[in-house]
Design a protein around this motif. Structure first.
Motif, PDB file in Angstrom:
ATOM      1  N   THR A  37       0.601  -0.941  -0.003  1.00  0.00           N
ATOM      2  CA  THR A  37       0.024  -0.158  -0.041  1.00  0.00           C
ATOM      3  C   THR A  37       0.666   1.219  -0.432  1.00  0.00           C
ATOM      4  O   THR A  37       2.238   1.204   0.026  1.00  0.00           O
ATOM      5  CB  THR A  37      -1.293  -0.037   0.986  1.00  0.00           C
ATOM      6  N   PRO A  38       0.138   2.512  -0.628  1.00  0.00           N
ATOM      7  CA  PRO A  38       1.234   3.686  -0.650  1.00  0.00           C
ATOM      8  C   PRO A  38       1.791   3.810   1.390  1.00  0.00           C
ATOM      9  O   PRO A  38       2.175   4.911   1.334  1.00  0.00           O
ATOM     10  CB  PRO A  38      -0.013   4.725  -0.603  1.00  0.00           C
ATOM     11  N   THR A  39       0.613   3.371   1.929  1.00  0.00           N
ATOM     12  CA  THR A  39       0.800   3.885   3.899  1.00  0.00           C
ATOM     13  C   THR A  39       2.462   2.975   3.892  1.00  0.00           C
ATOM     14  O   THR A  39       3.246   3.508   4.397  1.00  0.00           O
ATOM     15  CB  THR A  39      -0.445   3.260   4.144  1.00  0.00           C
ATOM     16  N   ASP A  40       2.298   1.615   3.456  1.00  0.00           N
ATOM     17  CA  ASP A  40       3.576   1.600   3.835  1.00  0.00           C
ATOM     18  C   ASP A  40       4.924   1.692   3.537  1.00  0.00           C
ATOM     19  O   ASP A  40       5.826   1.876   3.936  1.00  0.00           O
ATOM     20  CB  ASP A  40       3.526  -0.242   3.126  1.00  0.00           C
ATOM     21  N   ARG A  41       4.715   2.215   1.561  1.00  0.00           N
ATOM     22  CA  ARG A  41       5.716   3.134   1.372  1.00  0.00           C
ATOM     23  C   ARG A  41       5.895   4.188   1.748  1.00  0.00           C
ATOM     24  O   ARG A  41       7.665   4.138   2.371  1.00  0.00           O
ATOM     25  CB  ARG A  41       5.371   3.459   0.040  1.00  0.00           C
ATOM     26  N   ASP A  42       5.150   4.892   2.080  1.00  0.00           N
ATOM     27  CA  ASP A  42       5.446   6.198   2.880  1.00  0.00           C
ATOM     28  C   ASP A  42       5.945   5.613   4.027  1.00  0.00           C
ATOM     29  O   ASP A  42       6.530   6.259   4.972  1.00  0.00           O
ATOM     30  CB  ASP A  42       4.064   7.477   2.981  1.00  0.00           C
ATOM     31  N   ASN A  43       5.285   5.192   4.942  1.00  0.00           N
ATOM     32  CA  ASN A  43       6.271   4.609   6.111  1.00  0.00           C
ATOM     33  C   ASN A  43       7.383   4.149   6.126  1.00  0.00           C
ATOM     34  O   ASN A  43       8.109   4.926   7.233  1.00  0.00           O
ATOM     35  CB  ASN A  43       5.439   3.241   7.383  1.00  0.00           C
ATOM     36  N   PHE A  44       7.843   3.978   5.307  1.00  0.00           N
ATOM     37  CA  PHE A  44       9.448   2.855   5.108  1.00  0.00           C
ATOM     38  C   PHE A  44      10.313   4.164   4.837  1.00  0.00           C
ATOM     39  O   PHE A  44      11.057   4.740   5.187  1.00  0.00           O
ATOM     40  CB  PHE A  44       9.243   2.284   4.045  1.00  0.00           C
ATOM     41  N   ILE A  45       9.861   5.381   4.180  1.00  0.00           N
ATOM     42  CA  ILE A  45      10.373   6.293   3.658  1.00  0.00           C
ATOM     43  C   ILE A  45      11.052   7.150   5.177  1.00  0.00           C
ATOM     44  O   ILE A  45      11.450   7.931   4.778  1.00  0.00           O
ATOM     45  CB  ILE A  45       9.678   7.361   2.560  1.00  0.00           C
ATOM     46  N   ARG A  46       9.763   7.728   6.107  1.00  0.00           N
ATOM     47  CA  ARG A  46       9.835   8.209   6.957  1.00  0.00           C
ATOM     48  C   ARG A  46      10.316   8.174   7.872  1.00  0.00           C
ATOM     49  O   ARG A  46      11.938   8.481   8.424  1.00  0.00           O
ATOM     50  CB  ARG A  46       8.224   8.260   7.710  1.00  0.00           C
ATOM     51  N   GLU A  47      10.537   6.170   7.450  1.00  0.00           N
ATOM     52  CA  GLU A  47      11.635   5.817   8.621  1.00  0.00           C
ATOM     53  C   GLU A  47      13.278   5.844   8.081  1.00  0.00           C
ATOM     54  O   GLU A  47      13.602   6.453   9.160  1.00  0.00           O
ATOM     55  CB  GLU A  47      11.285   4.256   8.087  1.00  0.00           C
ATOM     56  N   ILE A  48      13.379   5.931   6.858  1.00  0.00           N
ATOM     57  CA  ILE A  48      14.706   6.122   6.172  1.00  0.00           C
ATOM     58  C   ILE A  48      14.831   7.648   5.924  1.00  0.00           C
ATOM     59  O   ILE A  48      16.104   7.740   6.517  1.00  0.00           O
ATOM     60  CB  ILE A  48      15.323   5.188   5.147  1.00  0.00           C
ATOM     61  N   THR A  49      14.367   8.498   6.677  1.00  0.00           N
ATOM     62  CA  THR A  49      14.690   9.995   6.134  1.00  0.00           C
ATOM     63  C   THR A  49      14.698  10.669   7.773  1.00  0.00           C
ATOM     64  O   THR A  49      15.170  11.663   8.016  1.00  0.00           O
ATOM     65  CB  THR A  49      14.172  10.176   4.681  1.00  0.00           C
ATOM     66  N   GLY A  50      13.983   9.656   8.484  1.00  0.00           N
ATOM     67  CA  GLY A  50      13.143  10.846   9.328  1.00  0.00           C
ATOM     68  C   GLY A  50      12.063  11.828   9.193  1.00  0.00           C
ATOM     69  O   GLY A  50      12.660  12.819  10.150  1.00  0.00           O
ATOM     70  N   GLN A  51      12.087  11.886   7.532  1.00  0.00           N
ATOM     71  CA  GLN A  51      11.321  13.342   7.655  1.00  0.00           C
ATOM     72  C   GLN A  51       9.956  12.585   6.787  1.00  0.00           C
ATOM     73  O   GLN A  51       9.565  11.895   6.276  1.00  0.00           O
ATOM     74  CB  GLN A  51      11.903  14.425   6.498  1.00  0.00           C
ATOM     75  N   ASP A  52       8.981  13.330   6.690  1.00  0.00           N
ATOM     76  CA  ASP A  52       7.657  13.379   6.126  1.00  0.00           C
ATOM     77  C   ASP A  52       8.052  12.773   4.636  1.00  0.00           C
ATOM     78  O   ASP A  52       8.697  13.341   4.170  1.00  0.00           O
ATOM     79  CB  ASP A  52       6.510  14.557   5.949  1.00  0.00           C
ATOM     80  N   VAL A  53       6.988  12.724   4.044  1.00  0.00           N
ATOM     81  CA  VAL A  53       6.948  12.323   2.467  1.00  0.00           C
ATOM     82  C   VAL A  53       7.315  13.380   1.862  1.00  0.00           C
ATOM     83  O   VAL A  53       6.260  14.239   2.320  1.00  0.00           O
ATOM     84  CB  VAL A  53       6.285  11.225   2.115  1.00  0.00           C
ATOM     85  N   LYS A  54       8.103  13.677   0.887  1.00  0.00           N
ATOM     86  CA  LYS A  54       7.893  14.612  -0.312  1.00  0.00           C
ATOM     87  C   LYS A  54       7.302  14.286  -1.085  1.00  0.00           C
ATOM     88  O   LYS A  54       7.766  12.841  -1.981  1.00  0.00           O
ATOM     89  CB  LYS A  54       9.057  15.064  -0.615  1.00  0.00           C
ATOM     90  N   GLY A  55       6.450  14.886  -2.010  1.00  0.00           N
ATOM     91  CA  GLY A  55       6.097  14.572  -4.012  1.00  0.00           C
ATOM     92  C   GLY A  55       4.916  15.366  -3.757  1.00  0.00           C
ATOM     93  O   GLY A  55       3.837  15.461  -2.251  1.00  0.00           O
ATOM     94  N   GLY A  56       4.438  14.856  -5.093  1.00  0.00           N
ATOM     95  CA  GLY A  56       2.362  14.563  -5.221  1.00  0.00           C
ATOM     96  C   GLY A  56       2.104  14.317  -4.539  1.00  0.00           C
ATOM     97  O   GLY A  56       2.114  13.206  -4.298  1.00  0.00           O
ATOM     98  N   GLU A  57       1.266  15.130  -3.373  1.00  0.00           N
ATOM     99  CA  GLU A  57      -0.325  14.231  -3.583  1.00  0.00           C
ATOM    100  C   GLU A  57      -1.399  14.447  -4.257  1.00  0.00           C
ATOM    101  O   GLU A  57      -1.324  15.136  -5.440  1.00  0.00           O
ATOM    102  CB  GLU A  57      -0.171  15.016  -2.160  1.00  0.00           C
ATOM    103  N   PRO A  58      -2.233  13.193  -4.711  1.00  0.00           N
ATOM    104  CA  PRO A  58      -3.033  13.356  -6.000  1.00  0.00           C
ATOM    105  C   PRO A  58      -3.971  14.806  -6.015  1.00  0.00           C
ATOM    106  O   PRO A  58      -4.046  15.070  -7.113  1.00  0.00           O
ATOM    107  CB  PRO A  58      -4.379  12.136  -5.107  1.00  0.00           C
TER     108      PRO A  58
END
Lengths: 68, 167
Positions: A37-58
């Protein structure tokens, strides 16, 4: 055909913008991961960057913006 | 003199003919001496049976039946020529010991060696090269995705930036 969430290009948008353009190669590889899910991906990004996900929202998708 | 037959007055038939020293008489002394002698011959503390087996092995000679190399050094160690060949095959990794290198080793412009000693995989320029390779290879698809209706601005900005990088 419209931009769809949870696809390779959507992942690339999120990873490329979250990790930085200089890490495009890594972003490219991580985008090939079949995220459940996009949530899983976004959680992974938050884990490795320590920041909120960047990129376009729908809601921000703008089909008219293109320089080239 | 009459010989043979039962003689009631004989020594062995006298119930009061008991040694004055009792169990500590000559007979008991003899047994104690034998026990001491046996203990002296068994300094390792093995049981009597084990000691006998070991003594037998020692007296028979030859290698002790075991797979341990330490027990059979002569049969397992390579010959002098074999050791020389083995040592000759081991070459020093680097003539300069690592502990004497400065902390700036691998950085250009400081003491020690320059960046040429850093493995290629750790060179930061490699990431740039990898990025350019990927962009060049997949540029048509990346561009087509940017033209998809609803593509987010962030994606288009990223593709624009990457295109500028390879031009």
């Amino acid at each position: 055909m419209r931009w769809v969430e949870n696809t390779f290009f959507d992942h690339l948008d999120k990873f490329g913008n979250s990790l930085g353009y200089e890490n495009f190669g890594i972003a490219f590889m991580l985008s090939m991961v079949p995220w459940e899910t996009p949530t899983d991906r976004d959680n992974f990004i938050r884990e490795i960057t320590g920041q909120d996900v960047k990129g376009g929202e729908p809601s921000n998708f703008n089909p008219d913006y293109l320089e080239f | 003199m009459v010989s043979g037959g039962f003689r009631p007055e004989a020594e062995q038939n006298n119930p009061f003919s008991v040694s004055g020293t009792g169990g500590n008489g000559q007979s008991g002394k003899f047994v104690a001496e034998k026990a001491a002698k046996a203990a002296q011959l068994r300094p390792s503390g093995f049981t009597q049976g084990m000691n006998t087996a070991i003594s037998q092995q020692i007296s028979e000679g030859g290698n002790v039946a075991t797979t341990a190399n330490a027990a059979n050094p002569a049969s397992k160690l390579p010959s002098g020529e074999g050791i020389a060949q083995l040592l000759g095959a081991i070459e020093p990794l680097d003539s300069e010991p690592q502990e004497f290198r400065p902390i700036t080793d691998g950085i250009d412009g400081y003491s020690g060696r320059g960046s040429e000693v850093i493995p290629r995989s750790l060179n930061p320029n490699n990431r740039q090269i990898e990025n350019v390779d990927l962009i060049k290879r997949y540029l048509p698809d990346l561009l087509n995705a940017a033209r998809i209706p609803g593509a987010p601005d962030s994606y288009k900005r990223m593709i624009n930036s990457l295109m500028r990088e390879i031009m």
